[in-house]
Design a protein around this motif. Structure first.
Motif, PDB file in Angstrom:
ATOM      1  N   TYR A  65      -5.056  -1.358 -12.929  1.00 12.48           N
ATOM      2  CA  TYR A  65      -6.158  -1.093 -12.012  1.00 12.48           C
ATOM      3  C   TYR A  65      -6.897   0.309 -12.409  1.00 12.48           C
ATOM      4  O   TYR A  65      -6.468   1.162 -13.524  1.00 12.48           O
ATOM      5  N   ASP A  66      -7.774   0.622 -11.417  1.00 17.68           N
ATOM      6  CA  ASP A  66      -8.381   2.143 -11.645  1.00 17.68           C
ATOM      7  C   ASP A  66      -7.432   2.945 -10.686  1.00 17.68           C
ATOM      8  O   ASP A  66      -7.320   2.438  -9.659  1.00 17.68           O
ATOM      9  N   ASN A  71      -7.493  -0.033  -2.302  1.00 15.79           N
ATOM     10  CA  ASN A  71      -7.502  -1.440  -1.762  1.00 15.79           C
ATOM     11  C   ASN A  71      -6.893  -1.392  -0.434  1.00 15.79           C
ATOM     12  O   ASN A  71      -5.553  -1.556  -0.298  1.00 15.79           O
ATOM     13  N   HIS A  83       1.395  -5.789  -7.993  1.00 15.42           N
ATOM     14  CA  HIS A  83       1.622  -4.588  -8.089  1.00 15.42           C
ATOM     15  C   HIS A  83       3.069  -4.217  -8.575  1.00 15.42           C
ATOM     16  O   HIS A  83       3.857  -4.185  -7.531  1.00 15.42           O
ATOM     17  N   THR A  87       2.248  -0.362  -3.999  1.00 12.80           N
ATOM     18  CA  THR A  87       1.131   0.606  -3.915  1.00 12.80           C
ATOM     19  C   THR A  87       1.424   1.552  -2.707  1.00 12.80           C
ATOM     20  O   THR A  87       2.237   1.788  -2.196  1.00 12.80           O
ATOM     21  N   ARG A  92      -3.401   2.404  -3.469  1.00 13.69           N
ATOM     22  CA  ARG A  92      -3.768   2.522  -5.009  1.00 13.69           C
ATOM     23  C   ARG A  92      -2.347   2.151  -5.567  1.00 13.69           C
ATOM     24  O   ARG A  92      -1.325   2.276  -5.209  1.00 13.69           O
ATOM     25  N   ASP A  93      -2.569   1.720  -6.944  1.00 12.14           N
ATOM     26  CA  ASP A  93      -1.434   0.773  -7.700  1.00 12.14           C
ATOM     27  C   ASP A  93      -0.667   2.129  -8.216  1.00 12.14           C
ATOM     28  O   ASP A  93      -1.117   3.109  -9.039  1.00 12.14           O
ATOM     29  N   THR A  96      -0.404   2.306 -12.363  1.00 11.76           N
ATOM     30  CA  THR A  96      -1.601   2.913 -12.809  1.00 11.76           C
ATOM     31  C   THR A  96      -1.549   4.472 -12.710  1.00 11.76           C
ATOM     32  O   THR A  96      -1.878   5.310 -13.614  1.00 11.76           O
TER      33      THR A  96
END
Lengths: 329, 289
Positions: A65-66, A71, A83, A87, A92-93, A96
């Protein structure tokens, strides 16, 4: 005369017979590498370290992901198939962000250790070569800097120099319009590097000064001087290879130290600033919700612990491999 | 006497450097552009020097109260380090190869390596999940009016702060003792028929004690380094937390004085250690004469 010659030839032949006709050249690095491979813990450390560097280089490409995208439909999820590490509170993941955090940690550690190594080499060799009052002054400076509590001092430096550096970056952007000055991310990193380098150089300076002073007294260097070797040859062939082992070991340990110090500074809020992900600020962001979402704290925390353990094992292995005489069994 | 003069010179130099570095930071005081600042640096520095008198104002109260609270933590951490570390290290050295000493060595290795904020979080989790229901107390969030001398408040941050001194002193004691046990004079003493206890007390102890003392000095440095993290985690209003708050609030004077107080502590402690080891170590006495 003739007998001496045959003697030599015989010895050479017997040596070749003993070790095989095409023996691989034995030098310090081959031996050290063989000793390192035999050490199981440090091989595990090496593999983890290489994996960490790969993630740091390739992380942005392979991250699913970014790291900035929130999300809000999937906030604070536990680890699952989409994920893998869950998250955070903004959706946010986590995986990542850990990958990007590896990049932050690697950049800070590489640049901070090389900056402090550079400072240490310059100041240490200056003291050893010039001697006299310069040596006294530099040794005193080393003692004093080593006796200051590092994290307190680094946080003071990082916090006080951030604003001027950020202003300077802003002014540069106004004047030049270069895109590198557009964000203060780099300025933040420079401040953290600077603070870390400023507290870690005395270790190197003391090590390098000691190495140079003790190696210059050694018999093999005196022998090289006596047979008329040039200064540059003595430096390249005798001094540097012998001084390199302890320096490499110290580099490894301070690499781990820099990663931990960077995450401590970010944890306290004076290091890398959000939204730039760092393992330290990931922990402090989520520290209050550890009871309900423990994976948000555990993932970056375990990452730091594993990386620092791995690098320390690698350093121990390198110490045994490169300095076999001084290594304590 | 010359070693005393040397010690005082060291103290003086250390204080000067801490002081200069702090004042250097204080004229980058956070909210002004850097180029104008270079121009103003000299006047600002003079201001800083003349403003020392203001120390006995409100800043003094903050610094002194924070300092006292941090000292509670530091003293208990160092005491734990000495009282647990030395016996553990001695046991490890006297029983090489046993399961006990392997476990202790592993734990002390981990204790030296673990970053203090991870350890602090782990201690916090452990206390909240398993201990708070027995002791009926919230360990983490210290209420402002809480009694700071209450051991129930002290134990969690002091434990976190003590982990590294305990680990380091254990490791150093074990290494030093093991090295001494292999020396020739031990064999001589044994063949004279002295009891092991007598050998340990009269022959080994004087040789190991200076090493342990210097390990104490460096573990105080570790503890001081991790002080802001530990105080931040456990909301302990000591020097470290005040320093962080001062930095976040751009209060350069308070930050400077807090750092100076920490530097002074370290310098005085090192001075005491150095004097003590000169009393103990006969080699240093000969060198001084």
């Amino acid at each position: 005369m003739a007998t001496t010659k045959t003697d030599t030839v015989n010895t050479q032949e017997s040596l070749q017979g003993q070790f095989g006709a095409n023996t691989r050249q034995r030098n310090l690095w081959n031996d050290a590498f063989r000793r390192l491979i035999r050490n199981r813990l440090s091989m595990i450390g090496l593999i983890i370290f290489i994996f960490f560097l790969l993630i740091a280089v390739l992380g942005p490409v392979i991250a699913p992901y970014d790291y900035r995208v929130q999300n809000l439909d999937r906030v604070a999820e536990p680890p699952g198939p989409d994920h893998w590490l869950g998250t955070d509170d903004l959706g946010r993941d986590t995986m990542t962000r850990i990958m990007w955090g590896a990049r932050t940690a690697a950049i800070v550690a590489i640049i901070a250790t090389s900056m402090s190594l550079l400072l240490g080499i310059i100041l240490g060799s200056l003291g050893a070569y010039i001697g006299g009052w310069m040596d006294t002054f530099l040794s005193r400076l080393i003692d004093v800097t080593l006796s200051i509590p590092s994290l307190l001092f680094a946080s003071l430096i990082a916090a006080t120099f951030r604003k001027p550096v950020a202003d300077w970056v802003d002014a540069m952007y106004q004047q030049t319009g270069l895109s590198i000055f557009a964000t203060t991310t780099y300025a933040d990193l420079i401040v953290v590097f600077g603070a870390l380098a400023f507290i870690t150089w005395p270790g190197y300076a003391r090590l390098i000064r000691g190495q140079i002073l003790s190696l210059r007294q050694k018999e093999f260097v005196e022998a090289a001087v006596t047979v008329g070797a040039k200064q540059s040859r003595i430096l390249m062939k005798y001094l540097i290879p012998n001084a390199l082992g302890p320096i490499i070991v110290a580099l490894t340990f301070s690499f781990a130290g820099a990663i931990v110090a960077e995450s401590s500074l970010s944890f306290l809020g004076v290091g890398v600033q959000p939204p730039q992900p760092s393992w330290g600020n990931m922990i402090s962001d989520n520290a209050l919700s550890w009871r309900y979402r423990p994976w948000l704290v555990a993932a970056p925390g375990l990452t730091i612990a594993i990386i620092s353990l791995a690098i320390n094992f690698l350093g121990d292995g390198l110490n045994d491999a490169l300095n076999p005489r001084t290594a304590i069994k | 006497m010359p070693h005393l003069i040397r010690l005082f010179r060291d103290i003086f130099l250390r204080l000067v450097v801490v002081f200069l570095a702090v004042s250097l930071c204080s004229f980058f005081a956070l909210d002004r552009p850097v180029l104008r600042d270079v121009y103003n640096a000299s006047t600002h520095f003079l201001d800083f020097l003349t403003g020392l008198g203001k120390f006995w104002g409100p800043v003094a109260r903050d610094v002194l109260s924070g300092y006292a609270r941090s000292m509670i933590l530091l003293i208990s951490a160092m005491a734990a380090g000495m009282l647990l570390g030395v016996p553990l290290g001695a046991l490890v050295a006297l029983r090489p190869g046993s399961i006990f000493s392997k476990i202790v060595s592993l734990i002390s290795f981990l204790g030296i390596l673990t970053p203090s904020f991870l350890l602090g979080l782990a201690v916090m989790v452990f206390f909240v999940l398993y201990l708070s229901r027995y002791i009926h107390i919230q360990f983490i969030l210290l209420r402002p009016g809480g009694n700071l001398l209450d051991p129930r408040y002290i134990i969690a941050p002091a434990l976190t702060l003590a982990a590294r001194p305990i680990a380091y002193i254990t490791h150093t004691t074990a290494t030093a003792l093991r090295e001494q046990l292999g020396q020739d004079y031990i064999r001589t003493a044994q063949s004279k028929g002295l009891t092991p206890r007598w050998i340990l007390w009269r022959h080994i102890r004087p040789n190991v004690l200076p090493t342990i003392l210097s390990a104490m000095a460096s573990s105080l440095l570790f503890s001081l380094s991790s002080l802001p993290v530990v105080e931040f985690i456990f909301s302990w209003p000591g020097v470290g937390l005040q320093l962080l708050n001062a930095i976040l609030r751009n209060n350069a004077t308070l930050a400077s004085f807090l750092l100076i107080s920490v530097g002074l502590t370290l310098v005085l402690f090192n001075f005491a250690i150095e004097l003590l080891s000169q009393k103990i170590d006969p080699r240093l006495q000969i060198a001084a004469e």
